[in-house]
Design an enzyme around this catalytic site. Sequence first.
Site, PDB file in Angstrom:
ATOM      1  N   HIS A 127      53.022  45.308  39.471  1.00  0.00           N
ATOM      2  CA  HIS A 127      52.855  43.949  39.998  1.00  0.00           C
ATOM      3  C   HIS A 127      54.177  43.383  40.519  1.00  0.00           C
ATOM      4  O   HIS A 127      54.188  42.568  41.443  1.00  0.00           O
ATOM      5  CB  HIS A 127      52.325  43.021  38.905  1.00  0.00           C
ATOM      6  CG  HIS A 127      50.851  43.132  38.659  1.00  0.00           C
ATOM      7  ND1 HIS A 127      49.909  42.429  39.374  1.00  0.00           N
ATOM      8  CD2 HIS A 127      50.158  43.864  37.757  1.00  0.00           C
ATOM      9  CE1 HIS A 127      48.701  42.710  38.927  1.00  0.00           C
ATOM     10  NE2 HIS A 127      48.824  43.591  37.937  1.00  0.00           N
ATOM     11  N   HIS A 166      42.353  46.134  38.534  1.00  0.00           N
ATOM     12  CA  HIS A 166      43.727  46.384  38.981  1.00  0.00           C
ATOM     13  C   HIS A 166      43.743  47.260  40.239  1.00  0.00           C
ATOM     14  O   HIS A 166      43.276  48.402  40.216  1.00  0.00           O
ATOM     15  CB  HIS A 166      44.481  47.067  37.832  1.00  0.00           C
ATOM     16  CG  HIS A 166      45.913  47.379  38.100  1.00  0.00           C
ATOM     17  ND1 HIS A 166      46.944  46.797  37.401  1.00  0.00           N
ATOM     18  CD2 HIS A 166      46.500  48.234  38.971  1.00  0.00           C
ATOM     19  CE1 HIS A 166      48.100  47.289  37.826  1.00  0.00           C
ATOM     20  NE2 HIS A 166      47.851  48.159  38.790  1.00  0.00           N
ATOM     21  N   GLU A 214      41.767  50.183  34.444  1.00  0.00           N
ATOM     22  CA  GLU A 214      41.501  48.738  34.533  1.00  0.00           C
ATOM     23  C   GLU A 214      40.657  48.472  35.776  1.00  0.00           C
ATOM     24  O   GLU A 214      41.141  48.587  36.904  1.00  0.00           O
ATOM     25  CB  GLU A 214      42.825  47.958  34.624  1.00  0.00           C
ATOM     26  CG  GLU A 214      43.709  48.121  33.402  1.00  0.00           C
ATOM     27  CD  GLU A 214      45.049  47.385  33.538  1.00  0.00           C
ATOM     28  OE1 GLU A 214      45.362  46.891  34.648  1.00  0.00           O
ATOM     29  OE2 GLU A 214      45.778  47.327  32.533  1.00  0.00           O
ATOM     30  N   ASP A 249      45.327  41.752  40.459  1.00  0.00           N
ATOM     31  CA  ASP A 249      44.220  41.807  39.497  1.00  0.00           C
ATOM     32  C   ASP A 249      43.161  40.848  40.013  1.00  0.00           C
ATOM     33  O   ASP A 249      43.449  39.659  40.222  1.00  0.00           O
ATOM     34  CB  ASP A 249      44.676  41.369  38.104  1.00  0.00           C
ATOM     35  CG  ASP A 249      45.637  42.353  37.472  1.00  0.00           C
ATOM     36  OD1 ASP A 249      45.637  43.534  37.866  1.00  0.00           O
ATOM     37  OD2 ASP A 249      46.394  41.936  36.574  1.00  0.00           O
TER      38      ASP A 249
END
Length: 270
Positions: free
Chosen positions: A155, A247, A244, A162
Amino acid sequence: MMRMRGPAPALRALIALAVAGAALVAAAPPAARAVSEPKAPEEFVALSSVDPTILHEMRYTAAHNFVGEPIDGYHRPVCIVTRPTARALRKAQRTLLRRGHSLKVYDCYRPQRAVDHFVRWAEDLGDERMKKEFYPQVDKSRLFADGYIAAKSGHSRGSTVDLTLVPLPAVKTRPYVPGEPLVPCHAPQSERFPDNSADMGTGFDCFDTLSHTEDPRIQGVQRANRQLLKDTLAGVGFVNLPEEWWHFTHKPELFPDTYFDFPVSRRSLS
């Protein structure tokens, strides 16, 4: 010859005070200068300036997250990403709007100081105030070993987001009240904290293997929602992190080896 009188006692006292004050001012250290925060490179933009229709629920600006408090470096609830990432999200949004959905971002660019905050929290094994919701089945001492927390995050490079899907018309999500009873993030959607997103099988930031995008236990509508999100974003250049479902990283990254630390704020942008 007439003799000049000195100042009256009261006046002499005032003069003495003034002289002493001037001496103190002269001796005092210079005022501390305001700390100059780093700025984002010109390739970074606010997502809302590229596509104002994409919904925002920036979790780390407030207390509804796995730490339980606002995270360092998140000064404002603004999604900042690289310009190519923002443009790709706009393309994905246009596709989804035609299908009755909108994207909603939970997190975008993340400063290194925020990652450091996560690390400090993970090392404090006594702080489990949000365990019941975000990592109910994971021992906190395992967060590093199991890959939920790391010293660096993609990130911080500016091309990772996200996000989730929200059926339209969007229902407003109620505010989180710190200290309210928590429900496990893998519970049925009707029991979890009310989120206006499509049912993805778990909530956002759920530290559980059920969050793995292709987990075989996720079926039916939940699996279809994950696949719609993944396929739509893949079509505009995003790669999903298999652990995830929320993500995604836009490829190729503009800054594949740089971890930035400017704060999340419109003031950080050029």
